[in-house]
Design a protein around this motif. Structure first.
Motif, PDB file in Angstrom:
ATOM      1  N   LYS A 106       0.848  -1.201   0.000  1.00  0.00           N
ATOM      2  CA  LYS A 106       0.000   0.000   0.000  1.00  0.00           C
ATOM      3  C   LYS A 106       0.879   1.244   0.000  1.00  0.00           C
ATOM      4  O   LYS A 106       1.871   1.315   0.735  1.00  0.00           O
ATOM      5  CB  LYS A 106      -0.891   0.037   1.245  1.00  0.00           C
ATOM      6  N   TYR A 107       0.480   2.232  -0.801  1.00  0.00           N
ATOM      7  CA  TYR A 107       1.188   3.498  -0.907  1.00  0.00           C
ATOM      8  C   TYR A 107       0.182   4.645  -0.903  1.00  0.00           C
ATOM      9  O   TYR A 107      -1.004   4.449  -1.164  1.00  0.00           O
ATOM     10  CB  TYR A 107       1.962   3.591  -2.228  1.00  0.00           C
ATOM     11  N   CYS A 108       0.726   5.843  -0.702  1.00  0.00           N
ATOM     12  CA  CYS A 108      -0.034   7.056  -0.964  1.00  0.00           C
ATOM     13  C   CYS A 108       0.847   7.959  -1.813  1.00  0.00           C
ATOM     14  O   CYS A 108       2.026   8.150  -1.500  1.00  0.00           O
ATOM     15  CB  CYS A 108      -0.447   7.774   0.322  1.00  0.00           C
ATOM     16  N   ALA A 109       0.267   8.478  -2.888  1.00  0.00           N
ATOM     17  CA  ALA A 109       0.951   9.467  -3.718  1.00  0.00           C
ATOM     18  C   ALA A 109       0.450  10.840  -3.289  1.00  0.00           C
ATOM     19  O   ALA A 109      -0.761  11.069  -3.184  1.00  0.00           O
ATOM     20  CB  ALA A 109       0.645   9.226  -5.195  1.00  0.00           C
ATOM     21  N   ASP A 136       3.004  -3.705  -6.667  1.00  0.00           N
ATOM     22  CA  ASP A 136       4.151  -4.529  -6.312  1.00  0.00           C
ATOM     23  C   ASP A 136       5.476  -3.837  -6.640  1.00  0.00           C
ATOM     24  O   ASP A 136       6.537  -4.325  -6.275  1.00  0.00           O
ATOM     25  CB  ASP A 136       4.090  -5.871  -7.055  1.00  0.00           C
ATOM     26  N   LYS A 137       5.402  -2.705  -7.330  1.00  0.00           N
ATOM     27  CA  LYS A 137       6.610  -1.986  -7.735  1.00  0.00           C
ATOM     28  C   LYS A 137       7.183  -1.163  -6.571  1.00  0.00           C
ATOM     29  O   LYS A 137       6.502  -0.887  -5.601  1.00  0.00           O
ATOM     30  CB  LYS A 137       6.293  -1.060  -8.908  1.00  0.00           C
ATOM     31  N   LYS A 138       8.435  -0.759  -6.707  1.00  0.00           N
ATOM     32  CA  LYS A 138       9.123   0.082  -5.712  1.00  0.00           C
ATOM     33  C   LYS A 138       8.729   1.545  -5.927  1.00  0.00           C
ATOM     34  O   LYS A 138       8.375   1.949  -7.031  1.00  0.00           O
ATOM     35  CB  LYS A 138      10.639  -0.065  -5.852  1.00  0.00           C
ATOM     36  N   SER A 139       8.847   2.340  -4.862  1.00  0.00           N
ATOM     37  CA  SER A 139       8.368   3.725  -4.914  1.00  0.00           C
ATOM     38  C   SER A 139       9.081   4.583  -5.965  1.00  0.00           C
ATOM     39  O   SER A 139       8.447   5.404  -6.609  1.00  0.00           O
ATOM     40  CB  SER A 139       8.447   4.383  -3.541  1.00  0.00           C
ATOM     41  N   ASP A 140      10.391   4.393  -6.178  1.00  0.00           N
ATOM     42  CA  ASP A 140      11.084   5.215  -7.175  1.00  0.00           C
ATOM     43  C   ASP A 140      10.599   4.910  -8.592  1.00  0.00           C
ATOM     44  O   ASP A 140      10.474   5.809  -9.426  1.00  0.00           O
ATOM     45  CB  ASP A 140      12.605   5.085  -7.057  1.00  0.00           C
ATOM     46  N   GLU A 141      10.284   3.664  -8.864  1.00  0.00           N
ATOM     47  CA  GLU A 141       9.735   3.274 -10.168  1.00  0.00           C
ATOM     48  C   GLU A 141       8.314   3.816 -10.320  1.00  0.00           C
ATOM     49  O   GLU A 141       7.943   4.331 -11.380  1.00  0.00           O
ATOM     50  CB  GLU A 141       9.750   1.748 -10.299  1.00  0.00           C
ATOM     51  N   LEU A 142       7.535   3.738  -9.252  1.00  0.00           N
ATOM     52  CA  LEU A 142       6.162   4.255  -9.280  1.00  0.00           C
ATOM     53  C   LEU A 142       6.146   5.758  -9.537  1.00  0.00           C
ATOM     54  O   LEU A 142       5.302   6.263 -10.290  1.00  0.00           O
ATOM     55  CB  LEU A 142       5.454   3.942  -7.964  1.00  0.00           C
ATOM     56  N   LYS A 143       7.065   6.473  -8.922  1.00  0.00           N
ATOM     57  CA  LYS A 143       7.149   7.926  -9.114  1.00  0.00           C
ATOM     58  C   LYS A 143       7.306   8.258 -10.601  1.00  0.00           C
ATOM     59  O   LYS A 143       6.582   9.114 -11.133  1.00  0.00           O
ATOM     60  CB  LYS A 143       8.303   8.496  -8.293  1.00  0.00           C
ATOM     61  N   LYS A 144       8.225   7.583 -11.274  1.00  0.00           N
ATOM     62  CA  LYS A 144       8.456   7.836 -12.707  1.00  0.00           C
ATOM     63  C   LYS A 144       7.218   7.506 -13.535  1.00  0.00           C
ATOM     64  O   LYS A 144       6.807   8.282 -14.396  1.00  0.00           O
ATOM     65  CB  LYS A 144       9.652   7.020 -13.205  1.00  0.00           C
ATOM     66  N   ILE A 145       6.629   6.353 -13.278  1.00  0.00           N
ATOM     67  CA  ILE A 145       5.454   5.914 -14.033  1.00  0.00           C
ATOM     68  C   ILE A 145       4.295   6.895 -13.852  1.00  0.00           C
ATOM     69  O   ILE A 145       3.658   7.322 -14.832  1.00  0.00           O
ATOM     70  CB  ILE A 145       5.015   4.498 -13.581  1.00  0.00           C
ATOM     71  N   PHE A 169       5.044  12.568  -4.810  1.00  0.00           N
ATOM     72  CA  PHE A 169       5.918  11.887  -3.861  1.00  0.00           C
ATOM     73  C   PHE A 169       5.186  10.661  -3.348  1.00  0.00           C
ATOM     74  O   PHE A 169       4.034  10.762  -2.928  1.00  0.00           O
ATOM     75  CB  PHE A 169       6.301  12.844  -2.719  1.00  0.00           C
ATOM     76  N   ILE A 170       5.842   9.513  -3.413  1.00  0.00           N
ATOM     77  CA  ILE A 170       5.245   8.234  -3.040  1.00  0.00           C
ATOM     78  C   ILE A 170       5.753   7.823  -1.662  1.00  0.00           C
ATOM     79  O   ILE A 170       6.960   7.760  -1.442  1.00  0.00           O
ATOM     80  CB  ILE A 170       5.621   7.125  -4.049  1.00  0.00           C
ATOM     81  N   LYS A 171       4.816   7.516  -0.770  1.00  0.00           N
ATOM     82  CA  LYS A 171       5.186   7.065   0.573  1.00  0.00           C
ATOM     83  C   LYS A 171       4.427   5.785   0.896  1.00  0.00           C
ATOM     84  O   LYS A 171       3.254   5.632   0.563  1.00  0.00           O
ATOM     85  CB  LYS A 171       4.880   8.130   1.626  1.00  0.00           C
TER      86      LYS A 171
END
Length: 174
Positions: free
Chosen positions: A2-5, A48-57, A73-75
């Motif tokens: 789980k993340y929040c952008a 399932d991806k990492k936050s740095d990859e999610l940020k770019k996408i 910013f993804i946390k």
């Protein structure tokens, strides 16, 4: 996971977007369990991806869909809990408490800017666990010297801020 952008500059200065549409952009970019919190650009999702990859996408998807330069910013859930639990200020109905989500090291830049700014009564800032927190009397957020610094173009891709209560709402939904 789980993340929040946390999106920067949403529904201010002409960048208007409906959260339902933002959620659809996230789904189209491959995110799951997408839901928004408030209209200020807080999007909870799982991936399932990492936050740095999610940020770019997600920055690419948002920029293309809304035709603006997106910053977000993804946390993770754990990081969001740290933002909430680290708040150094006691609740006071006359004051707003903000926390800043941003790039690594931005808390030191913000503290230096705060230290150089003139302050109103009861205005304060602290760094706790590498997170910058700011307390300001209600009604002075945008008028304070530090509040005006926050709009500097040179800092636009470095951070975004949220009222501390936003983190409580996010944690209840996550």
């Amino acid at each position: 996971m789980k993340y929040c952008a946390f999106l920067r500059g949403v529904n201010v200065k002409g960048t208007n977007m409906k959260m339902a549409e933002v959620c659809q952009v996230f789904r189209d970019a491959g995110m799951n369990d997408v839901v928004s919190i408030l209209a200020s650009g807080n999007i909870i999702f799982s991936s399932d991806k990492k936050s740095d990859e999610l940020k770019k996408i997600l920055e690419k998807a948002m920029s293309e869909h809304f035709s603006y330069e997106a910053f977000l910013f993804i946390k993770s859930q754990k990081e969001i809990e740290n933002f909430w639990n680290g708040n150094p200020f006691e609740k006071n109905d006359d004051l707003h408490a903000y926390t800043f989500v941003g790039n690594q090291g931005v808390e030191k830049v913000l503290l230096k800017e705060f230290e150089n700014a003139s302050k109103t009564e009861n205005e304060d800032a602290k760094i706790v666990n590498n997170i910058f927190y700011w307390q300001v009397p209600k009604g002075n957020t945008l008028d304070s010297t530090f509040g005006k610094i926050l709009g500097k173009k040179s800092l636009k891709d470095q951070f975004t801020s949220r009222n501390i209560n936003t983190f409580e709402k996010i944690l209840k939904k996550i």
